[in-house]
Scaffold this motif. Sequence first.
Motif, PDB file in Angstrom:
ATOM      1  N   SER A 135      37.274  46.835  13.607  1.00 25.85           N
ATOM      2  CA  SER A 135      35.954  46.900  14.232  1.00 25.85           C
ATOM      3  C   SER A 135      35.883  46.037  15.479  1.00 25.85           C
ATOM      4  O   SER A 135      34.860  46.022  16.169  1.00 25.85           O
ATOM      5  N   ARG A 136      36.979  45.320  15.760  1.00 22.38           N
ATOM      6  CA  ARG A 136      37.040  44.481  16.949  1.00 22.38           C
ATOM      7  C   ARG A 136      38.369  44.699  17.645  1.00 22.38           C
ATOM      8  O   ARG A 136      39.365  45.085  17.019  1.00 22.38           O
ATOM      9  N   GLY A 137      38.401  44.466  18.957  1.00 23.09           N
ATOM     10  CA  GLY A 137      39.635  44.619  19.703  1.00 23.09           C
ATOM     11  C   GLY A 137      39.468  44.065  21.101  1.00 23.09           C
ATOM     12  O   GLY A 137      38.486  43.392  21.419  1.00 23.09           O
ATOM     13  N   LYS A 138      40.438  44.388  21.972  1.00 23.21           N
ATOM     14  CA  LYS A 138      40.408  43.860  23.321  1.00 23.21           C
ATOM     15  C   LYS A 138      41.126  44.820  24.263  1.00 23.21           C
ATOM     16  O   LYS A 138      42.176  45.383  23.927  1.00 23.21           O
ATOM     17  N   LEU A 139      40.542  45.031  25.439  1.00 26.20           N
ATOM     18  CA  LEU A 139      41.194  45.746  26.526  1.00 26.20           C
ATOM     19  C   LEU A 139      41.592  44.730  27.589  1.00 26.20           C
ATOM     20  O   LEU A 139      40.807  43.845  27.935  1.00 26.20           O
ATOM     21  N   LEU A 140      42.797  44.869  28.107  1.00 28.55           N
ATOM     22  CA  LEU A 140      43.292  43.974  29.143  1.00 28.55           C
ATOM     23  C   LEU A 140      43.332  44.750  30.451  1.00 28.55           C
ATOM     24  O   LEU A 140      44.216  45.570  30.669  1.00 28.55           O
ATOM     25  N   CYS A 141      42.336  44.519  31.331  1.00 27.02           N
ATOM     26  CA  CYS A 141      42.265  45.240  32.603  1.00 27.02           C
ATOM     27  C   CYS A 141      42.453  44.255  33.749  1.00 27.02           C
ATOM     28  O   CYS A 141      42.553  43.048  33.540  1.00 27.02           O
ATOM     29  N   LYS A 142      42.491  44.751  34.963  1.00 27.16           N
ATOM     30  CA  LYS A 142      42.797  43.888  36.105  1.00 27.16           C
ATOM     31  C   LYS A 142      41.713  42.851  36.366  1.00 27.16           C
ATOM     32  O   LYS A 142      41.990  41.798  36.943  1.00 27.16           O
ATOM     33  N   ALA A 143      40.476  43.130  35.970  1.00 26.09           N
ATOM     34  CA  ALA A 143      39.393  42.163  36.170  1.00 26.09           C
ATOM     35  C   ALA A 143      39.385  41.078  35.108  1.00 26.09           C
ATOM     36  O   ALA A 143      38.664  40.087  35.242  1.00 26.09           O
ATOM     37  N   GLY A 144      40.194  41.253  34.049  1.00 26.95           N
ATOM     38  CA  GLY A 144      40.244  40.268  32.978  1.00 26.95           C
ATOM     39  C   GLY A 144      40.160  40.921  31.617  1.00 26.95           C
ATOM     40  O   GLY A 144      39.968  42.134  31.491  1.00 26.95           O
ATOM     41  N   PRO A 145      40.298  40.144  30.540  1.00 27.11           N
ATOM     42  CA  PRO A 145      40.217  40.693  29.180  1.00 27.11           C
ATOM     43  C   PRO A 145      38.792  41.073  28.822  1.00 27.11           C
ATOM     44  O   PRO A 145      37.832  40.403  29.222  1.00 27.11           O
ATOM     45  N   ILE A 146      38.660  42.154  28.066  1.00 28.42           N
ATOM     46  CA  ILE A 146      37.345  42.653  27.657  1.00 28.42           C
ATOM     47  C   ILE A 146      37.313  42.690  26.132  1.00 28.42           C
ATOM     48  O   ILE A 146      38.025  43.476  25.498  1.00 28.42           O
ATOM     49  N   GLY A 147      36.486  41.846  25.530  1.00 30.14           N
ATOM     50  CA  GLY A 147      36.331  41.850  24.082  1.00 30.14           C
ATOM     51  C   GLY A 147      35.480  43.016  23.628  1.00 30.14           C
ATOM     52  O   GLY A 147      34.471  43.358  24.256  1.00 30.14           O
ATOM     53  N   LEU A 148      35.890  43.674  22.532  1.00 29.52           N
ATOM     54  CA  LEU A 148      35.230  44.883  22.046  1.00 29.52           C
ATOM     55  C   LEU A 148      34.734  44.703  20.615  1.00 29.52           C
ATOM     56  O   LEU A 148      35.391  44.065  19.787  1.00 29.52           O
ATOM     57  N   ASP A 149      33.589  45.313  20.329  1.00 31.84           N
ATOM     58  CA  ASP A 149      33.107  45.483  18.963  1.00 31.84           C
ATOM     59  C   ASP A 149      32.751  46.950  18.791  1.00 31.84           C
ATOM     60  O   ASP A 149      32.240  47.588  19.725  1.00 31.84           O
ATOM     61  N   TYR A 150      33.001  47.490  17.590  1.00 32.94           N
ATOM     62  CA  TYR A 150      32.757  48.911  17.357  1.00 32.94           C
ATOM     63  C   TYR A 150      32.168  49.107  15.969  1.00 32.94           C
ATOM     64  O   TYR A 150      32.722  48.636  14.976  1.00 32.94           O
ATOM     65  N   SER A 151      31.016  49.796  15.918  1.00 33.56           N
ATOM     66  CA  SER A 151      30.366  50.043  14.634  1.00 33.56           C
ATOM     67  C   SER A 151      29.475  51.267  14.752  1.00 33.56           C
ATOM     68  O   SER A 151      28.734  51.412  15.740  1.00 33.56           O
ATOM     69  N   ASN A 152      29.572  52.159  13.755  1.00 39.79           N
ATOM     70  CA  ASN A 152      28.707  53.343  13.690  1.00 39.79           C
ATOM     71  C   ASN A 152      28.750  54.172  14.964  1.00 39.79           C
ATOM     72  O   ASN A 152      27.729  54.701  15.426  1.00 39.79           O
ATOM     73  N   GLY A 153      29.949  54.269  15.550  1.00 39.78           N
ATOM     74  CA  GLY A 153      30.121  55.120  16.729  1.00 39.78           C
ATOM     75  C   GLY A 153      29.703  54.495  18.039  1.00 39.78           C
ATOM     76  O   GLY A 153      29.761  55.148  19.086  1.00 39.78           O
TER      77      GLY A 153
END
Length: 301
Positions: A100-118
């Motif tokens: 339910s959590r993750g991270k994208l690493l893009c050129k502007a910096g790391p992006i913390g993610l949360d995901y629930s119920n779509g």
Amino acid sequence: MPNLSFVTVDVFTTTRFAGNPLAICTIPKGTDVSTEQMQTITREFNLSETVFLHEQENSNEQNPEWRVRIFMVNSELPFAGHPTIGTACYTLGTLTTNASRGKLLCKAGPIGLDYSNGVARASIPHNVHIHTESKFTAEQLHELQPALADRKIHSIDVVSPVKGMNFICVELDNLEDLGLVSVSGIKPTAKLDQDWNVGFSGSYFYVVQQTDAEGVQVRTRMIEGALEDPATGSAACGLCAFLSLKGRSAGKPFVVTQGVEMGRKSDIGVTVTLTGDSKSVEKIELSGSAVKVIEGTVHYD
């Protein structure tokens, strides 16, 4: 012949063929795809943005990470909103089974993610800057949008949510005036502040409709030359940060609706947290849904 698997998703919507379409190409580990090849593939999709998603960077199934690169048809972007939310929904909703959590690493910096119920929520990298050295004038606006020449303009402000993403934010009086905005084919040329004169520039038109229990309701349109974008998450982040700094949010979240005039209604959620003195932005959270539409294989040289 080398190839990559891809999907397209419609972002900031739960309805196929609404929202903003996004292509996501997956790059397997050990595969080398050049910047030129990525740009060529992006032009072939001919969508507002295409994401190149490297297979999972780490082995942590509870908090996975993916490296991404984001391209428009003619350039690479350090960050963009609808690619972030679309990729977050795809990775956490499809590629993982219980994260339910993750991270994208893009050129502007790391992006913390949360995901629930779509719904994906992304903690957006930001360096909000309001340009002040040179004003974008009403005369310049009327050259871009002649139909607005006799309409009330509340304000014109140039805002960058991050360096390299710049938006001329124009507050209009009502939805009728918003409907007069057209795709002129003329690209806006705002004079940006020193050391900030880089990257993408677009015109972002908005009407603040109301503030209620759910938050601040805003309707928007984003025009860049011959392009109208159904949903522009980076512009929404910049605008909502600007409105918050000007004291117009009352601490409530924003609900930004874009793409209605195109028949591709998009619902963008933005929550802005200011520092204790309310003079700068501490955190921006972007939220929304996405739905898969197409999947296949792209071949390239």
